[in-house]
Structure formats: C-alpha cells, structure tokens
Write a protein that holds these residues in place. Structure first.
Motif, PDB file in Angstrom:
ATOM      1  N   ARG A  40       0.931  -1.159  -0.038  1.00  9.52           N
ATOM      2  CA  ARG A  40       0.066   0.011  -0.024  1.00  9.52           C
ATOM      3  C   ARG A  40       0.943   1.056  -0.066  1.00  9.52           C
ATOM      4  NH1 ARG A  40      -4.089  -1.727   4.751  1.00  9.52           N
ATOM      5  NH2 ARG A  40      -4.777  -3.568   4.263  1.00  9.52           N
ATOM      6  N   VAL A  41       0.707   2.048  -0.771  1.00 14.08           N
ATOM      7  CA  VAL A  41       1.333   3.585  -1.024  1.00 14.08           C
ATOM      8  C   VAL A  41       0.693   4.543  -0.468  1.00 14.08           C
ATOM      9  CG1 VAL A  41       2.744   4.705  -2.664  1.00 14.08           C
ATOM     10  CG2 VAL A  41       2.734   2.347  -3.045  1.00 14.08           C
ATOM     11  N   TYR A  42       1.342   5.315   0.349  1.00 11.89           N
ATOM     12  CA  TYR A  42       0.982   6.594   0.674  1.00 11.89           C
ATOM     13  C   TYR A  42       1.923   7.777   0.330  1.00 11.89           C
ATOM     14  CZ  TYR A  42      -1.955   3.132   3.450  1.00 11.89           C
ATOM     15  OH  TYR A  42      -2.839   2.067   3.830  1.00 11.89           O
ATOM     16  N   ARG A  43       1.032   8.623  -0.022  1.00 14.11           N
ATOM     17  CA  ARG A  43       1.802   9.810  -0.551  1.00 14.11           C
ATOM     18  C   ARG A  43       0.893  11.075  -0.291  1.00 14.11           C
ATOM     19  NH1 ARG A  43       5.024   8.816  -6.194  1.00 14.11           N
ATOM     20  NH2 ARG A  43       6.308  10.526  -4.935  1.00 14.11           N
ATOM     21  N   SER A  44       1.594  12.417  -0.232  1.00 12.03           N
ATOM     22  CA  SER A  44       0.633  13.557   0.182  1.00 12.03           C
ATOM     23  C   SER A  44       0.426  14.162  -1.435  1.00 12.03           C
ATOM     24  CB  SER A  44       1.451  14.471   1.145  1.00 12.03           C
ATOM     25  OG  SER A  44       0.888  15.895   1.214  1.00 12.03           O
ATOM     26  N   ALA A  75       5.313  11.486   4.041  1.00 18.32           N
ATOM     27  CA  ALA A  75       4.319  11.498   3.403  1.00 18.32           C
ATOM     28  C   ALA A  75       3.110  11.342   3.926  1.00 18.32           C
ATOM     29  CB  ALA A  75       4.783  10.153   2.502  1.00 18.32           C
ATOM     30  N   VAL A  76       3.070  11.214   5.395  1.00 17.61           N
ATOM     31  CA  VAL A  76       1.629  11.300   5.874  1.00 17.61           C
ATOM     32  C   VAL A  76       1.797  12.357   7.123  1.00 17.61           C
ATOM     33  CG1 VAL A  76       0.094   9.906   7.280  1.00 17.61           C
ATOM     34  CG2 VAL A  76       1.817   8.758   5.784  1.00 17.61           C
ATOM     35  N   PRO A  77       2.038  13.681   6.459  1.00 13.70           N
ATOM     36  CA  PRO A  77       1.673  14.982   7.676  1.00 13.70           C
ATOM     37  C   PRO A  77       0.521  15.053   8.383  1.00 13.70           C
ATOM     38  CG  PRO A  77       1.325  15.717   5.199  1.00 13.70           C
ATOM     39  CD  PRO A  77       1.656  14.256   5.232  1.00 13.70           C
ATOM     40  N   VAL A  78       0.824  15.651   9.514  1.00 12.53           N
ATOM     41  CA  VAL A  78      -0.498  15.784  10.440  1.00 12.53           C
ATOM     42  C   VAL A  78      -1.168  17.095   9.857  1.00 12.53           C
ATOM     43  CG1 VAL A  78      -1.112  16.452  12.841  1.00 12.53           C
ATOM     44  CG2 VAL A  78       0.345  14.274  12.243  1.00 12.53           C
ATOM     45  N   SER A  79      -2.210  17.361   9.732  1.00 13.85           N
ATOM     46  CA  SER A  79      -3.201  18.598   9.354  1.00 13.85           C
ATOM     47  C   SER A  79      -4.091  18.641  10.693  1.00 13.85           C
ATOM     48  CB  SER A  79      -3.740  18.424   8.221  1.00 13.85           C
ATOM     49  OG  SER A  79      -4.609  19.642   8.053  1.00 13.85           O
ATOM     50  N   LEU A  80      -3.741  19.858  11.447  1.00 13.30           N
ATOM     51  CA  LEU A  80      -4.605  20.211  12.653  1.00 13.30           C
ATOM     52  C   LEU A  80      -5.739  20.565  12.073  1.00 13.30           C
ATOM     53  CD1 LEU A  80      -1.849  21.969  15.036  1.00 13.30           C
ATOM     54  CD2 LEU A  80      -2.778  19.354  15.061  1.00 13.30           C
ATOM     55  N   ARG A  81      -5.836  21.459  11.089  1.00 13.07           N
ATOM     56  CA  ARG A  81      -6.987  21.946  10.214  1.00 13.07           C
ATOM     57  C   ARG A  81      -7.849  20.840   9.901  1.00 13.07           C
ATOM     58  NH1 ARG A  81      -7.189  25.969   5.155  1.00 13.07           N
ATOM     59  NH2 ARG A  81      -9.399  26.108   4.807  1.00 13.07           N
ATOM     60  N   ALA A  82      -7.447  19.753   9.243  1.00  9.58           N
ATOM     61  CA  ALA A  82      -8.247  18.371   8.995  1.00  9.58           C
ATOM     62  C   ALA A  82      -8.753  17.796  10.153  1.00  9.58           C
ATOM     63  CB  ALA A  82      -7.479  17.685   8.162  1.00  9.58           C
ATOM     64  N   ARG A  83      -8.146  17.893  11.274  1.00 11.06           N
ATOM     65  CA  ARG A  83      -8.574  17.134  12.492  1.00 11.06           C
ATOM     66  C   ARG A  83      -9.839  18.101  13.147  1.00 11.06           C
ATOM     67  NH1 ARG A  83      -3.204  15.466  16.023  1.00 11.06           N
ATOM     68  NH2 ARG A  83      -2.724  13.466  14.525  1.00 11.06           N
ATOM     69  N   LYS A  84      -9.601  19.412  13.162  1.00 11.07           N
ATOM     70  CA  LYS A  84     -10.624  20.113  13.544  1.00 11.07           C
ATOM     71  C   LYS A  84     -12.078  20.141  12.757  1.00 11.07           C
ATOM     72  CE  LYS A  84      -7.668  23.476  15.660  1.00 11.07           C
ATOM     73  NZ  LYS A  84      -7.146  24.770  15.877  1.00 11.07           N
ATOM     74  N   LYS A  85     -11.431  19.907  11.472  1.00  8.66           N
ATOM     75  CA  LYS A  85     -12.840  19.556  10.477  1.00  8.66           C
ATOM     76  C   LYS A  85     -13.448  18.454  10.690  1.00  8.66           C
ATOM     77  CE  LYS A  85     -13.997  19.992   5.778  1.00  8.66           C
ATOM     78  NZ  LYS A  85     -13.261  20.202   4.259  1.00  8.66           N
ATOM     79  N   ALA A  86     -12.705  17.404  10.786  1.00 10.01           N
ATOM     80  CA  ALA A  86     -13.295  16.151  11.131  1.00 10.01           C
ATOM     81  C   ALA A  86     -13.965  15.890  12.534  1.00 10.01           C
ATOM     82  CB  ALA A  86     -12.176  15.141  11.109  1.00 10.01           C
ATOM     83  N   ALA A  87     -13.413  16.799  13.427  1.00  4.89           N
ATOM     84  CA  ALA A  87     -14.203  16.920  15.047  1.00  4.89           C
ATOM     85  C   ALA A  87     -15.545  17.711  14.705  1.00  4.89           C
ATOM     86  CB  ALA A  87     -13.127  17.536  15.774  1.00  4.89           C
TER      87      ALA A  87
END
Length: 234
Positions: A21-25, A124-136
C-alpha cells in the motif's frame, strides 16, 4: 493391454504476491510540481538570456534547488507491505520490519518508534490540525443529527406503541457508521491495523535498515559548492 500411465497433477496457479500500500501527500506533490515548473522557467530563462556569470550561477542554483524541492515534495512516500514498512523520506530510505515496530504515534507529526528506541517521521503522511478540527466538527454535527433523529423516532414510536431506541431498530439509519477522522489519521489507523495483524509472523522479522539518498544529496552538495565558488570568485 497396458493401462495408461497416470498423468501428473496440473500445477496449481500461484497466488499473486500482495502489493504494498502506497501513501503519498497529494498537496505536496502538486506544490512540488508547481515549484519545479517555476524554478525551471526562471532558471532556463536566466541561462538563455543572462550575461557574464549569470548563466553559470543559474545552472548552479538549479543544481542545488531542484533536488531539494523534489526531495521534500515528490520523493516522500510510505510503502506498507505484509512484512515491513518502507519509509522514503527526503534524505533517507528506512525499512522497518513489522516485528521491529514498537508503536505508531500521532501527535504533531506521524512517527514510527522501533524496539531499539529509534524514531522515524513519516514525511508522506503529514499531520493536518486543520483537517482534524474539520473532522471533529463534522463528527459533532453527525452526533447532534443522530440525537435529534433518535428523539423524533422515540416520540413517534411511543405514540404508536412500538419499541423505541436503537435496540428497537428506530433511528438506526441516522447514526453515523463510525467517527469522522482526518485523512492522515485514517492512514495511521490502517497502518496500526496492518501492524497488529502481521507483527508476530515469521516473515515480519528482520533488522531495521537505513540508507541515505545520495541521489539527492550529491547534486545538492555539488550545487552548493558551485554557488559558493561563483559568489566568492565574484
């Protein structure tokens, strides 16, 4: 009359090997392509229309900048296989067998901790605090809608004399199938699931290997040396 010799059994088709499985940004790749296009356009223009040392300085800068941009945007990738985790970061390639993984940690960055105590970041798997808040926020809205739907179904079921609540089958469709998660958090969940399933297998044993990306470092160092020489010579 001789009986026919028994034919050997037909060979069974081999099962295809499972692919990693390949994960990229995707945002990093898009940004890298844009930066390389701008850098190439400006550098080639300076080489063609520049005078004196400008073309040579432009070539030296291209030799320095292009590998670095590619290293930080296009190169990072994570390959998750059945036996090991391969981490391709800007300047290193790290191969970690699942048996050597101690933990997969997510905080301000996604990291792999090994049994020896080493830590490797997943570029390649950066943390996005904005995406976390949006998901919350999305999860909070889904929970509120589920509660309102359950309340309406409970009132309707009571009026009809039917069982109410999730156990009675009313309001089940209004409940979300699972908690909303940011994309990189879902990727880490998949890696943890693969680790739990494979880290005790015999094939997952081995040693951690680290290789420096000389194909990136060599041209970058050469470009730096040439830029310094041209600036000093002046």
């Amino acid at each position: 009359m001789t009986s026919p010799e028994p034919q050997p059994p037909a060979p069974q088709p081999q099962e295809p090997e499972s692919k990693d499985r390949v994960y990229r940004s995707v945002p990093a790749i898009a940004g890298g392509v844009l930066l390389l296009a701008i850098t190439g356009w400006l550098g080639i223009d300076a080489v063609i229309s520049g005078e004196g040392r400008t073309p040579w300085l432009a070539l030296a800068v291209l030799l320095l900048v292009v590998p670095l941009v590619a290293a930080f945007t296009l190169r990072p990738a994570v390959y998750a296989g059945d036996d090991r985790l391969r981490i391709r970061n800007p300047f290193r390639l790290v191969v970690v067998p699942w048996a050597q993984v101690a933990a997969l940690r997510s905080s301000y960055s996604n990291e792999v901790l090994t049994q020896s105590g080493a830590k490797y970041q997943l570029w390649a798997v950066p943390v996005s605090l904005r995406a976390r808040k949006k998901a919350a926020r999305r999860e909070m809205r889904a929970t509120a809608q589920a509660r309102r739907g359950t309340g309406r179904d409970a009132g309707r079921g009571s009026a009809l004399g039917m069982p109410t609540g999730l156990d009675g089958g009313l309001g089940r469709d209004s409940v979300s199938e699972g908690p909303a998660r940011a994309e990189t958090d879902r990727i880490m969940d998949e890696l943890r699931g693969l680790y739990e399933a494979r880290h005790q297998t015999e094939a997952a044993r081995g040693e951690v290997t680290v290789r420096w990306a000389y194909e990136v470092l060599a041209p970058a160092v050469a470009g730096t040396v040439l830029v310094l020489i041209l600036v000093v010579v002046g």
